[in-house]
Structure formats: C-alpha cells, structure tokens
Design a protein around this motif. Structure first.
Motif, PDB file in Angstrom:
ATOM      1  N   UNK A 124       4.116  16.321  12.353  1.00  0.00           N
ATOM      2  CA  UNK A 124       3.841  16.256  11.032  1.00  0.00           C
ATOM      3  C   UNK A 124       3.546  14.757  10.666  1.00  0.00           C
ATOM      4  N   UNK A 125       2.457  14.773   9.968  1.00  0.00           N
ATOM      5  CA  UNK A 125       2.103  13.210   9.606  1.00  0.00           C
ATOM      6  C   UNK A 125       2.076  12.954   8.337  1.00  0.00           C
ATOM      7  N   UNK A 126       2.044  11.735   7.916  1.00  0.00           N
ATOM      8  CA  UNK A 126       2.286  10.956   6.766  1.00  0.00           C
ATOM      9  C   UNK A 126       0.734  11.548   5.962  1.00  0.00           C
ATOM     10  N   UNK A 127       0.845  11.840   4.652  1.00  0.00           N
ATOM     11  CA  UNK A 127      -0.360  11.972   3.899  1.00  0.00           C
ATOM     12  C   UNK A 127      -1.039  10.911   3.650  1.00  0.00           C
ATOM     13  N   UNK A 128      -2.629  10.691   3.652  1.00  0.00           N
ATOM     14  CA  UNK A 128      -3.316   9.502   3.456  1.00  0.00           C
ATOM     15  C   UNK A 128      -2.931   8.825   1.849  1.00  0.00           C
ATOM     16  N   UNK A 129      -2.575   9.663   0.890  1.00  0.00           N
ATOM     17  CA  UNK A 129      -2.346   9.013  -0.295  1.00  0.00           C
ATOM     18  C   UNK A 129      -0.926   8.087  -0.144  1.00  0.00           C
ATOM     19  N   UNK A 130      -0.013   8.426   0.817  1.00  0.00           N
ATOM     20  CA  UNK A 130       1.091   7.756   0.928  1.00  0.00           C
ATOM     21  C   UNK A 130       1.128   6.555   1.918  1.00  0.00           C
ATOM     22  N   UNK A 131       0.020   6.657   2.776  1.00  0.00           N
ATOM     23  CA  UNK A 131      -0.313   5.656   3.702  1.00  0.00           C
ATOM     24  C   UNK A 131      -0.738   4.578   2.790  1.00  0.00           C
ATOM     25  N   UNK A 132      -1.751   4.770   1.944  1.00  0.00           N
ATOM     26  CA  UNK A 132      -2.270   3.825   1.101  1.00  0.00           C
ATOM     27  C   UNK A 132      -1.355   3.184   0.059  1.00  0.00           C
ATOM     28  N   UNK A 133      -0.397   4.152  -0.326  1.00  0.00           N
ATOM     29  CA  UNK A 133       0.617   3.731  -1.246  1.00  0.00           C
ATOM     30  C   UNK A 133       1.688   2.451  -0.430  1.00  0.00           C
ATOM     31  N   UNK A 134       2.008   2.984   0.619  1.00  0.00           N
ATOM     32  CA  UNK A 134       2.857   1.980   1.581  1.00  0.00           C
ATOM     33  C   UNK A 134       2.171   0.630   1.720  1.00  0.00           C
ATOM     34  N   UNK A 135       0.994   0.633   2.114  1.00  0.00           N
ATOM     35  CA  UNK A 135       0.024  -0.310   2.658  1.00  0.00           C
ATOM     36  C   UNK A 135       0.026  -1.183   1.363  1.00  0.00           C
ATOM     37  N   UNK A 136       0.033  -0.929   0.154  1.00  0.00           N
ATOM     38  CA  UNK A 136      -0.242  -1.955  -0.829  1.00  0.00           C
ATOM     39  C   UNK A 136       1.048  -2.005  -1.904  1.00  0.00           C
ATOM     40  N   UNK A 137       2.331  -1.773  -1.207  1.00  0.00           N
ATOM     41  CA  UNK A 137       3.560  -2.152  -1.924  1.00  0.00           C
ATOM     42  C   UNK A 137       3.728  -3.636  -1.817  1.00  0.00           C
ATOM     43  N   UNK A 138       4.308  -4.010  -2.638  1.00  0.00           N
ATOM     44  CA  UNK A 138       4.646  -5.585  -2.639  1.00  0.00           C
ATOM     45  C   UNK A 138       5.822  -5.741  -1.815  1.00  0.00           C
ATOM     46  N   UNK A 139       6.971  -5.241  -1.723  1.00  0.00           N
ATOM     47  CA  UNK A 139       7.937  -5.277  -0.938  1.00  0.00           C
ATOM     48  C   UNK A 139       7.595  -5.267   0.431  1.00  0.00           C
ATOM     49  N   UNK A 140       6.609  -4.342   0.941  1.00  0.00           N
ATOM     50  CA  UNK A 140       5.943  -4.241   2.336  1.00  0.00           C
ATOM     51  C   UNK A 140       5.339  -5.597   2.394  1.00  0.00           C
ATOM     52  N   UNK A 141       4.315  -6.022   1.717  1.00  0.00           N
ATOM     53  CA  UNK A 141       3.775  -7.336   1.655  1.00  0.00           C
ATOM     54  C   UNK A 141       4.626  -8.554   2.082  1.00  0.00           C
ATOM     55  N   UNK A 142       5.732  -8.294   1.167  1.00  0.00           N
ATOM     56  CA  UNK A 142       6.765  -9.543   1.419  1.00  0.00           C
ATOM     57  C   UNK A 142       7.410  -9.353   2.939  1.00  0.00           C
ATOM     58  N   UNK A 143       7.640  -8.292   3.295  1.00  0.00           N
ATOM     59  CA  UNK A 143       8.276  -8.252   4.597  1.00  0.00           C
ATOM     60  C   UNK A 143       7.211  -8.506   5.755  1.00  0.00           C
ATOM     61  N   UNK A 144       6.103  -8.219   5.558  1.00  0.00           N
ATOM     62  CA  UNK A 144       5.012  -9.109   6.295  1.00  0.00           C
ATOM     63  C   UNK A 144       5.043 -10.548   6.600  1.00  0.00           C
ATOM     64  N   UNK A 145       5.189 -10.958   5.394  1.00  0.00           N
ATOM     65  CA  UNK A 145       5.260 -12.382   5.436  1.00  0.00           C
ATOM     66  C   UNK A 145       6.380 -13.011   5.987  1.00  0.00           C
ATOM     67  N   UNK A 146       7.647 -12.468   5.872  1.00  0.00           N
ATOM     68  CA  UNK A 146       8.793 -12.877   6.535  1.00  0.00           C
ATOM     69  C   UNK A 146       8.582 -12.719   8.143  1.00  0.00           C
ATOM     70  N   UNK A 147       8.174 -11.494   8.427  1.00  0.00           N
ATOM     71  CA  UNK A 147       7.876 -11.284   9.818  1.00  0.00           C
ATOM     72  C   UNK A 147       6.851 -12.443  10.528  1.00  0.00           C
ATOM     73  N   UNK A 148       5.788 -12.836   9.649  1.00  0.00           N
ATOM     74  CA  UNK A 148       4.972 -13.704  10.317  1.00  0.00           C
ATOM     75  C   UNK A 148       5.689 -15.304  10.780  1.00  0.00           C
TER      76      UNK A 148
END
Length: 294
Positions: free
Chosen positions: A269-293
C-alpha cells in the motif's frame, strides 16, 4: 528529573543504535517527568545522538493536551494552530539548550504513560505498508490500536486522539505507512515491549533480519512514484539529500519493506500523491531538513 532524563537517553540510544528501528532523524521518544512536564526528542535530531544535556526539548504536556482537546472538540485543528500551541507549551530549563520539540509531541502528550517510544521499525513497517497488515496486527496484538494513514504532525495526533477514545490504555499502536508506537510506565518494560512487538512480527512473517548492505532492487524513479512512508518524502526522494547517508538508509529501508511485503505474500500500500505533496511542503518537515543538514 535527572533519572527521567537518563531514562530518555537510555531508550534513545537503544532504539537509535539500530538502523532497522530508525533511519536518520526519524522516530521520537519522550518521558513524562511530572503532571505537566515532559522531555521529548528535539525535531531533526537523531536518537542515537541524544545525551543528558542535549537533543531533547521540554514541554508542558498538560497544556498540549488542552489544546488538542479544544481543537478536536471544535473540529478546527490544523498544523499551523497545533505548531503554535506546542511552541507556547515549550519550556526552557536552566542548563539545557532551547530546542524545538518533535512535531509528534501531540500523541506523546496524549498517551497516559510515562515512556513513549515511536520508532520506524522495519518489521512493523511490513504490516503498516501491506493491504493485509491490519488483519495480521490484530491477530498478533488484540489490544493494539491501528491508525489509518495520517500525515505527520497535527493529522496523526488527531488520528491517535480518536483512536484513544476507543482504547484509552492501548500500549501498542500501529501507524499505517508510518511507524510503531509503544508505551509503558517502566523504562525497561517499555523497551522490552518494543522488542517483543518487532520480534513477534518478524517471526510470524518469517522474514530475514534487515541488512543495510543488501542489494537494492528498486530504482529511484520507482521509489519516487511509489512512496511507502513520510521520511522517504523528506529525505529519500529529496534532491537536497540525494547523495547523503540518510538517503542511503531510507533507500535500504524502503527496499527491505517492499521486498518483505512481496516475500510474505502481501500486497503493498503506497501513500497517495496528495499526501506526498502535503508532506513535502510542511514547514515542520522543512525545519527537520535544515537541522539534518547541520
């Protein structure tokens, strides 16, 4: 408080040391120190790097719960409101750095247990990412909660809130296409429960243990079009992390889960594209990326 922090570090190191339990900055662990004080892994930090002095944040979990109940009662919660509520409930303690708590602070606050472990166990992930996963999970763990896929942050918090209305004292929670939650009031028993759940799933499915260096059988283009879990969106298919160690861990995890689903005779079972797009644009996920870098 020092002993509870030591327990947090103990759990974080035990879970974080295993690539088949967490990959990169995934997963989070919390400990409730008092009726209104909780320590939880900081956003973007890796569990294996948590120490007695760094890698976690303090929050007033009673205040977080109050906000969650209000949003759910009024049916008007969203990531922005929830993030603001968690921010206002975040506390600064002398001698500890002021860090941003995990975006999953909500369900950690809601669970009525001292210790909460949220991992991205690949063994639980086989069930989470299979059409037949819920049925098998219910057979193996009759008292568990199964939460249908929700995006990280507010949505998964709301999903757990609704689930707990049916089973307030559930200690095992499967998050579809996401991860595993276990909780308890004794630090060793909580760790043992996590081990028991993962081992029971692995034994039932008769799948081999995860090996990081095993050959990957799925192309990058295939993985971009067939997403299994949120961290794949954040780190696995993100151009910013294309050549990173985190991406390699994500690809290995993805390959193991999908291969095991097939070998077990299950349907992915895969994640629907609309949810993929939602997660990709979440502010909290973008923050995690910056910390990870960093």
């Amino acid at each position: 408080m020092k002993q509870k922090i030591a327990d947090l570090v103990f759990l974080s190191r035990k879970i974080g040391a295993r690539l088949d339990y967490v990959q990169g900055g995934g997963g989070n662990i919390s400990v409730k120190i008092s009726n209104d004080l909780m320590a939880i892994k900081a956003s973007g930090y890796e569990l294996k790097n948590v120490t007695e002095n760094d890698g976690f944040a303090f929050v007033n979990h009673a205040a977080v719960n109050e906000a969650i109940y209000k949003f759910c009662a009024e049916n008007n919660g969203d990531d922005q409101k929830f993030s603001a509520a968690v921010k206002s409930a975040t506390l600064v303690k002398e001698g500890y750095p002021a860090l941003r708590p995990s975006m999953e602070t909500g369900f950690h606050s809601l669970l009525p247990f001292t210790y909460v472990v949220h991992s991205h166990s690949l063994y639980a992930g086989i069930l989470n990412c299979a059409e037949q996963g819920e049925k098998i999970a219910r057979e193996l763990f009759p008292q568990m909660l199964w939460i249908e896929y929700k995006n990280p942050g507010w949505q998964v918090t709301e999903g757990v809130f609704e689930g707990l209305r049916q089973n307030r004292h559930a200690q095992i929670i499967f998050l579809k296409n996401h991860g595993l939650i276990v909780a308890g009031n004794d630090v060793n028993e909580t760790l043992e429960l996590h081990e028991e759940v993962t081992q029971k799933v692995q034994n039932f499915l008769k799948v081999p243990s995860f090996k990081f260096d095993e050959a990957q059988i799925f192309s990058n283009s295939f993985m971009r079009q067939n997403v299994l879990f949120p961290d794949q969106i954040v780190f696995g298919i993100s151009e910013e992390f294309a050549q990173s160690e985190i991406a390699k861990h994500i690809f290995a995890a993805y390959s193991y889960i999908l291969r095991s689903v097939g070998q077990s005779g299950l349907d992915p079972v895969f994640i629907a594209q609309e949810n993929v797009d939602f997660v990709a644009n979440m502010e909290s996920e973008k923050y995690r990326k910056e910390v990870a870098k960093k």
